[in-house]
Design a protein around this motif. Structure first.
Motif, PDB file in Angstrom:
ATOM      1  N   ASP A  51      14.088 -13.546 -39.825  1.00 28.69           N
ATOM      2  CA  ASP A  51      13.180 -13.933 -40.911  1.00 28.69           C
ATOM      3  C   ASP A  51      11.877 -13.167 -40.800  1.00 28.69           C
ATOM      4  O   ASP A  51      11.100 -13.359 -39.864  1.00 28.69           O
ATOM      5  N   LEU A  52      11.648 -12.285 -41.759  1.00 30.17           N
ATOM      6  CA  LEU A  52      10.575 -11.303 -41.648  1.00 30.17           C
ATOM      7  C   LEU A  52       9.199 -11.866 -41.975  1.00 30.17           C
ATOM      8  O   LEU A  52       8.185 -11.321 -41.521  1.00 30.17           O
ATOM      9  N   LEU A  53       9.130 -12.924 -42.773  1.00 31.28           N
ATOM     10  CA  LEU A  53       7.842 -13.462 -43.203  1.00 31.28           C
ATOM     11  C   LEU A  53       7.691 -14.951 -42.887  1.00 31.28           C
ATOM     12  O   LEU A  53       6.758 -15.587 -43.366  1.00 31.28           O
ATOM     13  N   THR A  54       8.601 -15.493 -42.078  1.00 32.07           N
ATOM     14  CA  THR A  54       8.565 -16.907 -41.728  1.00 32.07           C
ATOM     15  C   THR A  54       8.369 -17.058 -40.228  1.00 32.07           C
ATOM     16  O   THR A  54       9.051 -16.398 -39.441  1.00 32.07           O
ATOM     17  N   ILE A  55       7.432 -17.913 -39.846  1.00 40.60           N
ATOM     18  CA  ILE A  55       7.174 -18.203 -38.439  1.00 40.60           C
ATOM     19  C   ILE A  55       7.671 -19.616 -38.175  1.00 40.60           C
ATOM     20  O   ILE A  55       7.114 -20.593 -38.690  1.00 40.60           O
ATOM     21  N   TRP A  56       8.714 -19.741 -37.385  1.00 46.52           N
ATOM     22  CA  TRP A  56       9.294 -21.039 -37.087  1.00 46.52           C
ATOM     23  C   TRP A  56       8.592 -21.667 -35.893  1.00 46.52           C
ATOM     24  O   TRP A  56       8.274 -20.985 -34.919  1.00 46.52           O
ATOM     25  N   GLY A  57       8.371 -22.977 -35.956  1.00 46.16           N
ATOM     26  CA  GLY A  57       7.623 -23.654 -34.911  1.00 46.16           C
ATOM     27  C   GLY A  57       8.477 -24.512 -34.005  1.00 46.16           C
ATOM     28  O   GLY A  57       9.642 -24.801 -34.291  1.00 46.16           O
ATOM     29  N   VAL A  58       7.874 -24.932 -32.913  1.00 46.75           N
ATOM     30  CA  VAL A  58       8.474 -25.932 -32.025  1.00 46.75           C
ATOM     31  C   VAL A  58       7.665 -27.212 -32.184  1.00 46.75           C
ATOM     32  O   VAL A  58       6.435 -27.195 -32.086  1.00 46.75           O
ATOM     33  N   GLY A  59       8.355 -28.321 -32.479  1.00 47.53           N
ATOM     34  CA  GLY A  59       7.626 -29.539 -32.796  1.00 47.53           C
ATOM     35  C   GLY A  59       8.234 -30.804 -32.213  1.00 47.53           C
ATOM     36  O   GLY A  59       9.428 -30.845 -31.874  1.00 47.53           O
ATOM     37  N   VAL A  60       7.378 -31.823 -32.107  1.00 50.91           N
ATOM     38  CA  VAL A  60       7.791 -33.175 -31.709  1.00 50.91           C
ATOM     39  C   VAL A  60       7.001 -34.110 -32.619  1.00 50.91           C
ATOM     40  O   VAL A  60       5.891 -34.529 -32.296  1.00 50.91           O
ATOM     41  N   HIS A  61       7.556 -34.432 -33.770  1.00 52.18           N
ATOM     42  CA  HIS A  61       6.823 -35.196 -34.778  1.00 52.18           C
ATOM     43  C   HIS A  61       6.563 -36.610 -34.269  1.00 52.18           C
ATOM     44  O   HIS A  61       7.503 -37.327 -33.875  1.00 52.18           O
ATOM     45  N   PRO A  62       5.297 -37.055 -34.302  1.00 53.42           N
ATOM     46  CA  PRO A  62       4.980 -38.369 -33.734  1.00 53.42           C
ATOM     47  C   PRO A  62       5.545 -39.543 -34.510  1.00 53.42           C
ATOM     48  O   PRO A  62       5.651 -40.649 -33.965  1.00 53.42           O
ATOM     49  N   ALA A 107      11.271 -33.324 -23.921  1.00 61.08           N
ATOM     50  CA  ALA A 107      11.434 -32.941 -22.513  1.00 61.08           C
ATOM     51  C   ALA A 107      10.409 -31.853 -22.228  1.00 61.08           C
ATOM     52  O   ALA A 107      10.486 -30.766 -22.827  1.00 61.08           O
ATOM     53  N   PRO A 108       9.451 -32.101 -21.360  1.00 56.78           N
ATOM     54  CA  PRO A 108       8.388 -31.112 -21.112  1.00 56.78           C
ATOM     55  C   PRO A 108       8.909 -29.735 -20.727  1.00 56.78           C
ATOM     56  O   PRO A 108       8.386 -28.721 -21.191  1.00 56.78           O
ATOM     57  N   GLU A 109       9.960 -29.685 -19.915  1.00 52.82           N
ATOM     58  CA  GLU A 109      10.480 -28.392 -19.475  1.00 52.82           C
ATOM     59  C   GLU A 109      11.050 -27.602 -20.645  1.00 52.82           C
ATOM     60  O   GLU A 109      10.832 -26.394 -20.766  1.00 52.82           O
ATOM     61  N   GLU A 110      11.785 -28.287 -21.511  1.00 54.47           N
ATOM     62  CA  GLU A 110      12.358 -27.592 -22.668  1.00 54.47           C
ATOM     63  C   GLU A 110      11.266 -27.151 -23.629  1.00 54.47           C
ATOM     64  O   GLU A 110      11.304 -26.026 -24.154  1.00 54.47           O
ATOM     65  N   PHE A 111      10.301 -28.016 -23.869  1.00 56.25           N
ATOM     66  CA  PHE A 111       9.187 -27.633 -24.735  1.00 56.25           C
ATOM     67  C   PHE A 111       8.505 -26.379 -24.195  1.00 56.25           C
ATOM     68  O   PHE A 111       8.222 -25.441 -24.951  1.00 56.25           O
ATOM     69  N   ASN A 112       8.268 -26.332 -22.920  1.00 56.50           N
ATOM     70  CA  ASN A 112       7.611 -25.189 -22.302  1.00 56.50           C
ATOM     71  C   ASN A 112       8.430 -23.917 -22.469  1.00 56.50           C
ATOM     72  O   ASN A 112       7.886 -22.829 -22.732  1.00 56.50           O
ATOM     73  N   GLN A 113       9.738 -24.025 -22.353  1.00 57.33           N
ATOM     74  CA  GLN A 113      10.610 -22.863 -22.532  1.00 57.33           C
ATOM     75  C   GLN A 113      10.602 -22.379 -23.986  1.00 57.33           C
ATOM     76  O   GLN A 113      10.552 -21.169 -24.253  1.00 57.33           O
ATOM     77  N   LEU A 114      10.629 -23.319 -24.925  1.00 55.84           N
ATOM     78  CA  LEU A 114      10.621 -22.938 -26.335  1.00 55.84           C
ATOM     79  C   LEU A 114       9.296 -22.298 -26.743  1.00 55.84           C
ATOM     80  O   LEU A 114       9.266 -21.460 -27.650  1.00 55.84           O
ATOM     81  N   LEU A 115       8.212 -22.672 -26.077  1.00 58.97           N
ATOM     82  CA  LEU A 115       6.918 -22.051 -26.369  1.00 58.97           C
ATOM     83  C   LEU A 115       6.961 -20.539 -26.225  1.00 58.97           C
ATOM     84  O   LEU A 115       6.241 -19.821 -26.927  1.00 58.97           O
ATOM     85  N   ASP A 116       7.784 -20.058 -25.325  1.00 57.55           N
ATOM     86  CA  ASP A 116       7.843 -18.617 -25.077  1.00 57.55           C
ATOM     87  C   ASP A 116       8.421 -17.843 -26.253  1.00 57.55           C
ATOM     88  O   ASP A 116       8.313 -16.619 -26.310  1.00 57.55           O
ATOM     89  N   GLN A 117       9.024 -18.558 -27.222  1.00 60.26           N
ATOM     90  CA  GLN A 117       9.701 -17.899 -28.333  1.00 60.26           C
ATOM     91  C   GLN A 117       8.904 -17.907 -29.634  1.00 60.26           C
ATOM     92  O   GLN A 117       9.356 -17.337 -30.632  1.00 60.26           O
ATOM     93  N   THR A 118       7.735 -18.526 -29.643  1.00 58.36           N
ATOM     94  CA  THR A 118       7.019 -18.664 -30.911  1.00 58.36           C
ATOM     95  C   THR A 118       5.511 -18.714 -30.714  1.00 58.36           C
ATOM     96  O   THR A 118       5.022 -19.123 -29.661  1.00 58.36           O
ATOM     97  N   ALA A 119       4.798 -18.312 -31.763  1.00 59.90           N
ATOM     98  CA  ALA A 119       3.339 -18.403 -31.781  1.00 59.90           C
ATOM     99  C   ALA A 119       2.857 -19.744 -32.315  1.00 59.90           C
ATOM    100  O   ALA A 119       1.658 -20.018 -32.295  1.00 59.90           O
ATOM    101  N   TYR A 120       3.789 -20.601 -32.749  1.00 56.95           N
ATOM    102  CA  TYR A 120       3.436 -21.755 -33.585  1.00 56.95           C
ATOM    103  C   TYR A 120       4.012 -23.045 -33.024  1.00 56.95           C
ATOM    104  O   TYR A 120       5.220 -23.135 -32.755  1.00 56.95           O
ATOM    105  N   VAL A 121       3.164 -24.038 -32.855  1.00 59.06           N
ATOM    106  CA  VAL A 121       3.591 -25.378 -32.459  1.00 59.06           C
ATOM    107  C   VAL A 121       3.342 -26.315 -33.630  1.00 59.06           C
ATOM    108  O   VAL A 121       2.219 -26.449 -34.109  1.00 59.06           O
TER     109      VAL A 121
END
Length: 257
Positions: free
Chosen positions: A49-60, A70-84
């Motif tokens: 996706d050339l113009l879409t930035i996908w995020g990692v989220g945990v909706h409250p 899971a903190p460990e998984e969240f931390n790993q997914l952070l490495d793949q995106t600029a957006y939370v």
């Protein structure tokens, strides 16, 4: 209007939508995810996706999101995106408030070490969100659909927060005038934030937000859009996330002076 495309800092998009459909939006869209499971699916699309930035989220406000954090998984997914996105607090789920606070504190602690653009949900809990940001300062905080009062808005500004506004925000808030234009970003929060917005009601269509802000600030819609891109550029620089963006988006930001 400027040749720079519309910029939408918060929208929800089905992860099965085709890359061509996203390109047809003719906008740069930051796509929020509600759970880590959804985030995994979304981030698999990043290279397509050339113009879409996908995020990692945990909706409250989503129980399965909180339970699945899971903190460990969240931390790993952070490495793949600029957006939370989307993270924060939601007063509509009082039985889960303790869990919301626990998850948000954990997220912010990790984001101190790995700065990202962080789209923060604060429904009915704006003061508590600012309390968290005071206890755990982070770079890149963007307060989405912000309805805080004037005193809380001033506190958030002092902490360096940015604000992403949709058309519903502009109609409901009495504190938007306090926010300097160099802290403002635009969003649709599709499909909720633009239900009564301009047609077509789709991610990336921020034309009504641009027009409302232009009228309120006494500037042109072109100036509103350019300023939004400049503000994004400042956020990307301060968080050091340029290399995590799609190359076309990075190129647009590189052209900003």
């Amino acid at each position: 209007m400027t040749n720079w495309p519309p910029l939408d800092l918060h929208a929800h998009i089905d992860t099965t939508v085709t890359p061509q459909d996203l390109l047809n939006l003719r906008a740069v869209v930051f796509a929020a995810s509600r759970t880590l499971a959804e985030s995994r699916l979304a981030l698999h699309r990043q290279q397509h996706d050339l113009l879409t930035i996908w995020g990692v989220g945990v909706h409250p406000g989503v129980k399965v999101a909180l339970d699945g954090y899971a903190p460990e998984e969240f931390n790993q997914l952070l490495d793949q995106t600029a957006y939370v996105s989307e993270v924060g607090l939601d007063a509509r789920a009082p039985s889960r408030r303790a869990k919301q606070h626990e998850v948000l504190a954990s997220l912010l602690s990790q984001l101190q070490k790995k700065p990202r653009l962080i789209s923060i949900h604060s429904y009915g809990a704006t003061r508590e969100i600012v309390d968290h940001l005071e206890r755990t300062p982070v770079t890149g905080a963007i307060l989405h659909w912000w309805l805080g009062d004037r005193a809380t808005t001033s506190r958030a500004l002092e902490l360096g927060a940015y604000f992403s506004l949709n058309i519903a925000t502009l109609r409901q808030s009495d504190a938007i005038d306090l926010i300097p234009i160099d802290r403002l970003l635009l969003e649709t929060d599709h499909p909720d934030g633009n239900r009564r917005g301009a047609r077509p009601q789709q991610p990336g269509n921020v034309a009504d937000v641009e027009a409302s802000l232009a009228k309120a600030r006494g500037i042109s819609t072109t100036e509103v859009r350019i300023q939004a891109w400049r503000n994004l550029a400042d956020l990307v620089t301060s968080t050091g996330t340029n290399d995590l963006l799609p190359s076309r988006v990075a190129a647009i930001l590189g052209a900003i002076t």
